[in-house]
Design an enzyme around this catalytic site. Sequence first.
Site: not given
Ligand code: NAD
Ligand code: TYD
Length: 344
Positions: A126-128, A150, A154
């Site tokens: 992730t970019d985080e 988090y 990562k």
């Molecule tokens: P999500 O929370 O929707 O899905 C996570 C999945 O992983 C779920 O299906 C969960 O059941 C499974 N899981 C969790 N713990 C597990 C374990 N111990 N063993 C097997 N399966 C397990 O997440 P997402 O938003 O789809 O993110 C997917 C990946 O992308 C993550 O690694 C996250 O860090 C990364 N990511 C997410 C974002 C975003 O904006 N959502 C951005 C950049 C990177």
């Molecule tokens: P989020 O979707 O939780 O992603 P991330 O924290 O990984 O960027 O949140 C996106 C942005 O929105 C973040 O700056 C936090 C803000 N946010 C709110 O202001 N209110 C909310 O209820 C949530 C869930 C997020």
Amino acid sequence: MKNILVTGGAGFIGSAFVRRMVQRYPEFHIITFDKLTYAGNLDNLLPVKDAPNHTFVRADIADREAVRATLEQYSVDTIVNFAAESHVDRSILDPDAFIRTDVFGVYTLLDVGRQHGIGRFLQVSTDEVYGDVHEGFSVETDPFLPNSPYAASKAAGELMVRSYFVTYGMDTVVTRGSNTYGYYQYPEKLIPFFITEALDDRPLPVYGDGRQVRDWLHVDDHASGVEVVLLHGKSGEAYNIAGEDLRYNIDVTHALLKLLGKPETLIKHVPDRPGHDRRYAMNADKLKALGWQRQMTFEQGLAATVQWYQDNAWWWRKIKTGEYLEYYKRQYAARLANATNVSS
Ligand code: NAD
Ligand code: TYD
């Protein structure tokens, strides 16, 4: 590359990747390996339920024996790891599961994968990991400065991947995606949370002044970025997958309300998230050099996403019960009670 294990493939981005790969590559066998935590959802995989080149296994990436048995049973040669605890707010409330899955789980997959002699290992990051980017755009060689549990989990997972590349010569690649949105996203993240709350005329809790900046990437563009890095990325390298569509949270909120035809009085400014990163922004040139291009602008993607949540209440209404409501109470009850102002 033939038998690809996609861990976390029942989640939001992982399922988009599974649906894409199953449909585009009939010659690959895709094995989805997912623990089905609160965020995992088999409904996300309904479009590939009967596909002959897809198999689902319910298991935990931190369970060494389950990983070993699955690699062996399906002659896995490639691992793409999406599995993670992924929500910043939950990591602030309860960091434990983040360390277990995002650090120990990644280590377990790497270690068992190495013993099994797998080929490519792709870690979805992730970019985080770059932390707060006050100005400019992060490039892949920038230092890690994670700020939430988090983001730190990562970053630690990625460093384990690096160590397996350097020490054991494993074929590893890493992707760092920006804030992702689109269909099938669990309604705790900003965009699906606000859409589904607004549809029910409930308050939208904007943290602080709402002037935090995120770089938004459509889930199908994220999945195609992972595909390009899997197929063409250079071993040992990391690639940013950036939407390059930067927006203030408050502007995203206004845009959603406009698309939904809901009043701005739903906006409530609540006390900020602790350690809240003000801005994320990445440069995607390295990935573009491999031939990747974003397909969806934020305007198109947001409209399509709003439409999908309007049309698919069957998918999210059953999620917004039970554990979800417990989490909502812990995260928002006190905050909403302290809402200080209402935008107009
Ligand atoms: P999500 O929370 O929707 O899905 C996570 C999945 O992983 C779920 O299906 C969960 O059941 C499974 N899981 C969790 N713990 C597990 C374990 N111990 N063993 C097997 N399966 C397990 O997440 P997402 O938003 O789809 O993110 C997917 C990946 O992308 C993550 O690694 C996250 O860090 C990364 N990511 C997410 C974002 C975003 O904006 N959502 C951005 C950049 C990177
Ligand atoms: P989020 O979707 O939780 O992603 P991330 O924290 O990984 O960027 O949140 C996106 C942005 O929105 C973040 O700056 C936090 C803000 N946010 C709110 O202001 N209110 C909310 O209820 C949530 C869930 C997020």
